[in-house]
Design a protein around this motif. Structure first.
Motif, short mmCIF file in Angstrom:
data_model
loop_
_atom_site.label_atom_id
_atom_site.label_comp_id
_atom_site.label_asym_id
_atom_site.label_seq_id
_atom_site.Cartn_x
_atom_site.Cartn_y
_atom_site.Cartn_z
N TRP A 1 0.86 -1.21 0.00
CA TRP A 1 0.00 0.00 0.00
C TRP A 1 0.88 1.24 0.00
O TRP A 1 1.70 1.44 0.90
CB TRP A 1 -0.91 0.02 1.23
CG TRP A 1 -2.20 0.75 1.04
CD1 TRP A 1 -2.38 2.03 0.61
CD2 TRP A 1 -3.52 0.24 1.29
NE1 TRP A 1 -3.70 2.37 0.58
CE2 TRP A 1 -4.44 1.28 0.99
CE3 TRP A 1 -4.02 -0.97 1.75
CZ2 TRP A 1 -5.82 1.13 1.12
CZ3 TRP A 1 -5.40 -1.13 1.89
CH2 TRP A 1 -6.27 -0.09 1.57
N ASN A 2 0.71 2.08 -1.00
CA ASN A 2 1.46 3.33 -1.08
C ASN A 2 0.83 4.41 -0.21
O ASN A 2 -0.36 4.71 -0.35
CB ASN A 2 1.51 3.82 -2.54
CG ASN A 2 2.21 5.15 -2.67
OD1 ASN A 2 3.40 5.25 -2.38
ND2 ASN A 2 1.48 6.19 -3.07
N GLU A 3 1.64 4.99 0.67
CA GLU A 3 1.22 6.10 1.53
C GLU A 3 -0.21 5.91 2.05
O GLU A 3 -1.10 6.72 1.79
CB GLU A 3 1.39 7.43 0.79
CG GLU A 3 2.84 7.71 0.43
CD GLU A 3 3.12 9.12 -0.06
OE1 GLU A 3 2.18 9.93 -0.16
OE2 GLU A 3 4.30 9.42 -0.34
N PRO A 4 -0.44 4.85 2.81
CA PRO A 4 -1.81 4.53 3.23
C PRO A 4 -2.49 5.59 4.08
O PRO A 4 -3.72 5.66 4.11
CB PRO A 4 -1.63 3.21 4.01
CG PRO A 4 -0.19 3.19 4.41
CD PRO A 4 0.54 3.87 3.31
N PRO B 1 9.63 -10.49 -1.14
CA PRO B 1 9.38 -9.77 0.11
C PRO B 1 8.22 -8.78 -0.02
O PRO B 1 7.92 -8.28 -1.11
CB PRO B 1 10.70 -9.03 0.36
CG PRO B 1 11.33 -8.90 -0.99
CD PRO B 1 10.93 -10.14 -1.74
N LEU B 2 7.60 -8.52 1.12
CA LEU B 2 6.48 -7.58 1.21
C LEU B 2 6.93 -6.33 1.96
O LEU B 2 7.77 -6.38 2.84
CB LEU B 2 5.31 -8.21 1.96
CG LEU B 2 4.83 -9.60 1.53
CD1 LEU B 2 3.68 -10.05 2.42
CD2 LEU B 2 4.43 -9.61 0.06
N THR B 3 6.30 -5.21 1.61
CA THR B 3 6.63 -3.96 2.29
C THR B 3 5.49 -2.97 2.15
O THR B 3 4.61 -3.12 1.31
CB THR B 3 7.93 -3.35 1.72
OG1 THR B 3 8.36 -2.27 2.56
CG2 THR B 3 7.72 -2.84 0.30
N SER B 4 5.49 -1.96 3.00
CA SER B 4 4.70 -0.74 2.84
C SER B 4 5.48 0.35 3.54
O SER B 4 5.84 0.21 4.71
CB SER B 4 3.31 -0.88 3.45
OG SER B 4 2.59 0.36 3.36
N ILE C 1 12.38 -2.80 4.75
CA ILE C 1 11.96 -1.45 5.16
C ILE C 1 12.05 -0.52 3.95
O ILE C 1 13.11 -0.35 3.35
CB ILE C 1 12.84 -0.91 6.30
CG1 ILE C 1 12.79 -1.87 7.50
CG2 ILE C 1 12.38 0.49 6.71
CD1 ILE C 1 11.41 -2.13 8.06
N THR C 2 10.93 0.08 3.60
CA THR C 2 10.92 1.09 2.54
C THR C 2 10.39 2.41 3.11
O THR C 2 9.70 2.42 4.14
CB THR C 2 10.07 0.65 1.34
OG1 THR C 2 8.74 0.32 1.78
CG2 THR C 2 10.68 -0.58 0.66
N PHE C 3 10.72 3.50 2.42
CA PHE C 3 10.32 4.81 2.93
C PHE C 3 10.37 5.82 1.79
O PHE C 3 10.96 5.56 0.74
CB PHE C 3 11.25 5.26 4.07
CG PHE C 3 12.65 5.60 3.62
CD1 PHE C 3 13.07 6.92 3.48
CD2 PHE C 3 13.56 4.60 3.31
CE1 PHE C 3 14.36 7.23 3.04
CE2 PHE C 3 14.86 4.89 2.88
CZ PHE C 3 15.25 6.21 2.75
N HIS C 4 9.75 6.98 2.01
CA HIS C 4 9.78 8.09 1.06
C HIS C 4 10.49 9.27 1.71
O HIS C 4 10.29 9.55 2.90
CB HIS C 4 8.36 8.50 0.67
CG HIS C 4 7.60 7.42 -0.02
ND1 HIS C 4 6.26 7.54 -0.34
CD2 HIS C 4 7.99 6.19 -0.47
CE1 HIS C 4 5.87 6.43 -0.95
NE2 HIS C 4 6.90 5.61 -1.03
#
Length: 382
Positions: free
Chosen positions: A189-192, A237-240, A271-274
Motif C-alpha cells: 500500500w502506497n502512503e496509506p 518480500p512484502l513492504t509498505s 523497510i521502505t520509505f519516502h
C-alpha cells in the motif's frame, strides 16, 4: 532499583525495536538480509509510460502500449536502472482478471528484456478517491498528477461488502506471480495514511473522505492485506513504506510511531520509505532505519524543488547500500514535472516551472539534465 530495571528494559526495547516485534508470517531479519545480499545496488524510478495518465490507462486493454513501454525501459536500462516501482489497481482485476494477468505478464517480459525487476504496488491512497474504469480523463492543463487515482477508491474502502473483492484481487494477482523471479517485491500500500489535503482533500476539492475515517479504515485493513499476500504464497518480500511529513519526524522510537507506521514497520519484510528532502536529512535518517536490522530501500525521492537530487542522494545511498527509486521517468500525461503546489497555482498557457520538479527525460527522449543521467550511470556502474 525497580525504577532502574524498568529504565533498562525500556532502553533495550528501543535498541531492538526492529528485532522483537513481527506480524505472523513476516520474514526473519536473517532471511530478508540474505535476500538483499544477492541484489545489486537497486536504482530505478516510479514508472508509468508517458502516454498514460494513471495505472488504469497503463494496463487497460485499450490503452496498454507495449511498444512505448519497451522504448522507455530501454532508456532506463541505458542509464543502469535495474528496478521500477509500478502501480497496479483493484479495478483492473474486477474488469478482466485473465486479461490483466496476461498484460502484466507481458509487461514483466519487457522488464526482463531490459534487466529490470519491478516492485509492484497493490494499493494506493493518493490522488483521486473516485476511480472509474474505461477511458480516462485528459490531463488538467498546468496541474501535477491531475488524473492519478486511488486504489481502492473511497466507495470500496468504506463498503465492507467490497472487501472480499479486494481480497480476491490481492490473492489472485499475488498468487498468479508468487514464484515469479522477474518481480523484485510487493509494495502492499502506497502512503496509506495520505489524506490528500492539498489536492482532493480539505484544502482543495474537498471530495476526499474525512481524514480520521479514511486512515482508521486502512489502519485496520492493511494488516489483512499483508496476510492475504502471505496466504497467496508470495515468495518475494512484502513492504509498505512510511513517508516523512517533516524532517524532524522521529522513527527511532517506537513510542512515537503512528498506528499506521506501527503496522507498516511490524509487517514489512524489508523497510521502505519516502524522502523528499535534503541530502543532509537523508544522511541522518538512514542509520535510524538501518537499526531495524533489515534491508532499506527508498521508494520515492528526487524532487528538485525541495533539494532532493540524484547527484547528492545517490552517492549517500550507495555507500549505505540503500536502494533508491525516484519519482517519474519520462515527462508525459501525469505532468509531474510540475510542482505539487500547481494545484493551487496552475501553470497555464503552456508555462513551465523554471526547474522541473520530477522526471528524468523529456518527451523527445533527451535527458532533462545530462548531469543527472551521468550521476545515475556513475552510481549504477559496477
Amino acid at each position: 532499583m525497580r525504577q532502574l530495571s524498568v529504565l533498562l528494559l525500556l532502553f533495550i526495547s528501543v535498541l531492538t525495536y526492529g528485532q522483537e516485534t513481527s506480524a505472523p508470517g513476516r520474514w526473519s531479519a536473517a532471511k530478508a538480509n540474505a535476500w538483499y545480499a544477492k541484489e545489486p545496488f537497486l536504482v530505478g524510478a516510479n514508472y508509468v509510460p508517458a502516454n498514460a495518465i494513471n495505472e488504469l490507462e497503463m494496463f487497460q486493454a485499450e490503452t496498454f502500449d507495449p511498444a512505448t513501454i519497451d522504448k522507455e525501459l530501454a532508456m532506463a536500462e541505458g542509464v543502469g536502472m535495474n528496478t521500477m516501482r509500478v502501480f497496479l489497481h483493484d479495478l483492473l482485476w474486477q474488469q478482466d482478471a485473465e486479461g490483466f494477468k496476461k498484460r502484466l505478464d507481458q509487461f514483466l517480459g519487457i522488464c526482463a528484456k531490459h534487466r529490470i525487476r519491478p516492485m509492484l504496488v497493490l494499493f494506493d491512497s493518493c490522488w483521486d478517491p473516485y476511480p472509474k474504469l474505461g477511458k480516462q480523463r485528459d490531463p488538467v492543463p498546468g496541474i501535477h498528477n491531475s488524473g492519478w487515482v486511488q486504489s481502492p477508491g473511497a466507495d470500496a474502502l468504506t463498503d465492507v461488502s467490497q472487501h472480499p473483492r479486494l481480497e480476491a484481487y490481492v490473492k489472485g494477482i499475488v498468487g498468479a506471480f508468487k514464484n515469479d523471479k522477474r518481480i523484485l517485491a510487493w509494495d502492499t500500500w502506497n502512503e496509506p495514511d495520505n489524506a490528500n489535503d492539498n489536492n482532493y482533500g480539505r484544502n482543495e476539492k474537498k471530495i476526499e473522505l474525512e481524514n480520521s475515517r479514511k486512515i482508521g479504515i486502512i489502519t485496520r485493513l492493511l494488516p489483512q492485506v499483508f496476510q492475504w499476500c502471505r496466504a497467496a504464497g508470495a515468495t518475494q518480500p512484502l513492504t509498505s513504506g512510511p513517508w516523512i511529513l517533516w524532517d524532524g519526524h522521529d522513527w527511532s522510537n517506537p513510542a512515537k510511531w503512528t498506528p499506521m507506521e506501527k503496522v507498516q514497520f511490524e509487517n514489512s519484510d524489508i523497510i521502505t520509505f519516502h524522502q523528499y528532502s535534503t541530502a543532509d536529512a537523508l544522511t541522518k535518517l538512514l542509520p535510524v532505519l538501518q537499526k531495524m536490522g533489515r534491508p532499506v530501500i527508498c521508494t520515492e525521492y528526487m524532487a528538485r524543488g525541495v533539494d532532493s537530487k540524484f547527484q547528492t542522494h545517490l552517492p549517500i545511498a550507495k555507500q549505505a547500500k540503500v536502494g533508491m527509486i525516484n519519482w517519474g521517468f519520462v515527462a508525459g500525461k501525469t505532468q509531474t514535472f510540475l510542482p505539487w503546489d500547481s494545484w493551487q497555482k496552475p501553470y497555464v498557457n503552456g508555462r513551465e516551472p523554471s526547474v522541473w520538479f520530477h522526471e528524468v527525460y523529456k518527451q523527445d527522449g533527451t535527458p532533462y539534465d545530462p548531469a543527472e543521467t551521468a550521476a545515475i550511470r556513475q552510481a549504477t556502474k559496477k
